[in-house]
Enzyme design. Sequence first.
Site, PDB file in Angstrom:
ATOM      1  N   VAL A  96       0.842  -1.207   0.000  1.00  0.00           N
ATOM      2  CA  VAL A  96       0.000   0.000   0.000  1.00  0.00           C
ATOM      3  C   VAL A  96       0.877   1.258   0.000  1.00  0.00           C
ATOM      4  O   VAL A  96       0.363   2.367   0.007  1.00  0.00           O
ATOM      5  CB  VAL A  96      -0.964  -0.011   1.214  1.00  0.00           C
ATOM      6  N   ASP A  97       2.224   1.060  -0.067  1.00  0.00           N
ATOM      7  CA  ASP A  97       3.091   2.234  -0.230  1.00  0.00           C
ATOM      8  C   ASP A  97       3.096   2.628  -1.710  1.00  0.00           C
ATOM      9  O   ASP A  97       2.570   1.886  -2.543  1.00  0.00           O
ATOM     10  CB  ASP A  97       4.525   1.943   0.286  1.00  0.00           C
ATOM     11  N   HIS A 112      -4.125  -4.606  -2.887  1.00  0.00           N
ATOM     12  CA  HIS A 112      -4.582  -4.356  -1.515  1.00  0.00           C
ATOM     13  C   HIS A 112      -4.818  -2.871  -1.277  1.00  0.00           C
ATOM     14  O   HIS A 112      -4.916  -2.423  -0.129  1.00  0.00           O
ATOM     15  CB  HIS A 112      -3.575  -4.900  -0.490  1.00  0.00           C
ATOM     16  N   CYS A 142     -19.114  15.126   1.731  1.00  0.00           N
ATOM     17  CA  CYS A 142     -20.519  14.647   1.828  1.00  0.00           C
ATOM     18  C   CYS A 142     -20.896  14.412   3.276  1.00  0.00           C
ATOM     19  O   CYS A 142     -22.045  14.100   3.596  1.00  0.00           O
ATOM     20  CB  CYS A 142     -20.677  13.337   1.030  1.00  0.00           C
ATOM     21  N   THR A 180       7.242 -11.780  -0.589  1.00  0.00           N
ATOM     22  CA  THR A 180       5.941 -11.987   0.051  1.00  0.00           C
ATOM     23  C   THR A 180       5.903 -13.398   0.635  1.00  0.00           C
ATOM     24  O   THR A 180       6.287 -14.358  -0.024  1.00  0.00           O
ATOM     25  CB  THR A 180       4.763 -11.756  -0.933  1.00  0.00           C
ATOM     26  N   SER A 181       5.456 -13.499   1.888  1.00  0.00           N
ATOM     27  CA  SER A 181       5.574 -14.772   2.628  1.00  0.00           C
ATOM     28  C   SER A 181       4.563 -15.820   2.156  1.00  0.00           C
ATOM     29  O   SER A 181       4.588 -16.955   2.610  1.00  0.00           O
ATOM     30  CB  SER A 181       5.378 -14.512   4.127  1.00  0.00           C
TER      31      SER A 181
HETATM   32  N1  APR Z   1      14.276  -8.706   0.028  1.00  0.00           N
HETATM   33  C1  APR Z   1      13.418  -9.705  -0.326  1.00  0.00           C
HETATM   34  N2  APR Z   1      12.511 -10.245   0.523  1.00  0.00           N
HETATM   35  C2  APR Z   1      12.478  -9.732   1.781  1.00  0.00           C
HETATM   36  C3  APR Z   1      13.337  -8.694   2.226  1.00  0.00           C
HETATM   37  C4  APR Z   1      14.262  -8.181   1.277  1.00  0.00           C
HETATM   38  N3  APR Z   1      15.134  -7.209   1.606  1.00  0.00           N
HETATM   39  N4  APR Z   1      13.050  -8.429   3.526  1.00  0.00           N
HETATM   40  C5  APR Z   1      12.051  -9.258   3.876  1.00  0.00           C
HETATM   41  N5  APR Z   1      11.711 -10.058   2.841  1.00  0.00           N
HETATM   42  C6  APR Z   1      10.673 -11.095   2.773  1.00  0.00           C
HETATM   43  C7  APR Z   1      10.496 -11.856   4.051  1.00  0.00           C
HETATM   44  O1  APR Z   1      11.343 -12.994   4.067  1.00  0.00           O
HETATM   45  C8  APR Z   1       9.027 -12.267   3.990  1.00  0.00           C
HETATM   46  O2  APR Z   1       8.904 -13.557   3.427  1.00  0.00           O
HETATM   47  O3  APR Z   1       9.450 -10.447   2.539  1.00  0.00           O
HETATM   48  C9  APR Z   1       8.394 -11.260   3.033  1.00  0.00           C
HETATM   49  C10 APR Z   1       7.380 -10.362   3.698  1.00  0.00           C
HETATM   50  O4  APR Z   1       6.309 -11.152   4.118  1.00  0.00           O
HETATM   51  P1  APR Z   1       5.123 -10.464   4.955  1.00  0.00           P
HETATM   52  O5  APR Z   1       5.687  -9.636   6.041  1.00  0.00           O
HETATM   53  O6  APR Z   1       4.137 -11.547   5.282  1.00  0.00           O
HETATM   54  O7  APR Z   1       4.453  -9.440   3.904  1.00  0.00           O
HETATM   55  P2  APR Z   1       3.494  -9.769   2.701  1.00  0.00           P
HETATM   56  O8  APR Z   1       3.681 -11.169   2.211  1.00  0.00           O
HETATM   57  O9  APR Z   1       3.650  -8.681   1.710  1.00  0.00           O
HETATM   58  O10 APR Z   1       2.042  -9.654   3.381  1.00  0.00           O
HETATM   59  C11 APR Z   1       0.914  -9.804   2.531  1.00  0.00           C
HETATM   60  O11 APR Z   1      -0.518  -9.282   4.407  1.00  0.00           O
HETATM   61  O12 APR Z   1      -0.896  -7.953   6.249  1.00  0.00           O
HETATM   62  C12 APR Z   1      -1.251  -8.188   4.965  1.00  0.00           C
HETATM   63  O13 APR Z   1      -2.139  -6.597   3.494  1.00  0.00           O
HETATM   64  C13 APR Z   1      -0.949  -6.980   4.113  1.00  0.00           C
HETATM   65  O14 APR Z   1      -0.200  -6.897   1.812  1.00  0.00           O
HETATM   66  C14 APR Z   1       0.045  -7.488   3.084  1.00  0.00           C
HETATM   67  C15 APR Z   1      -0.223  -8.974   3.057  1.00  0.00           C
END
Ligand code: APR
Length: 234
Positions: A96-97, A112, A142, A180-181
């Site tokens: 969302v950035d 998102h 409004c 993304t995890s």
């Molecule tokens: N380079 C690459 N990956 C990275 C780095 C980096 N420098 N730093 C962290 N990570 C990885 C982590 O290992 C982790 O697996 O980014 C991932 C972030 O995972 P989350 O914190 O779960 O974030 P995300 O997957 O984007 O969450 C999805 O969850 O809370 C909701 O809406 C929110 O969009 C978000 C969604």
Amino acid sequence: MFIDRNSKVMVLTGAGISAESGLKTFREPGGMWDTYDWRELATPAAFEKSPEKVWEFYMERRRQIRDAQPNEAHKALVRLEKHMNPGRFLLVSQNVDDLHERAGQKNIIKIHGSAMRDICASCGSVLDSADSYNEFPPRHACGGLLRPDVVWFGEPLNSRDLKTAMDWLLSCDYFIVIGTSGNVFPVAQFVYQTEATKIYIGLEEPENSRGFQQVKLGKAGIVLPELIEELCEV
Ligand code: APR
């Protein structure tokens, strides 16, 4: 492996791509949901209960986002998009950035939503975020309450965005996923809904790692520019 300019490339990003810009991820130790309780800040019920508390949280995130700069990973994706022929690149971001936009990314779906936009909870009007508001919690002309234009837990994704993402998953040649995890649905399922060549870049194996042909562990700001140079010879 080489990406032809006429290949169809779909990219998905999560909080990890903004980590090297100084923005917190969510589920890592010390992450956003390690520090705060999402049930109190990122659900419709939380906003109903205390719009002030939710607004304070998002105003602080906006300040952090404004102070952050796009990093080498954001810039590498802009180079990749420029390498592709028109209509052959789509970025779907869960973030969302606005760092992808500020880096110069053009074809992007913010699945998102955006913390840098407001939406009226009554009439649905969408506005760019203001630096300050003349009342708190802020209201729309409004009279309705404004809220950050983000998809909270329990809320549906925008159906048009989801359809576009599905169409691309069915037709893309490459699906590159970064930072993304793989914990949040329906986006975490995307990797299982495409026959593309699937590559993941992140610090650790995501929950859905078995969906990828290649998992490249490392910082996005280092691994992604190298991968894109290798794939596109840019
Ligand atoms: N380079 C690459 N990956 C990275 C780095 C980096 N420098 N730093 C962290 N990570 C990885 C982590 O290992 C982790 O697996 O980014 C991932 C972030 O995972 P989350 O914190 O779960 O974030 P995300 O997957 O984007 O969450 C999805 O969850 O809370 C909701 O809406 C929110 O969009 C978000 C969604």
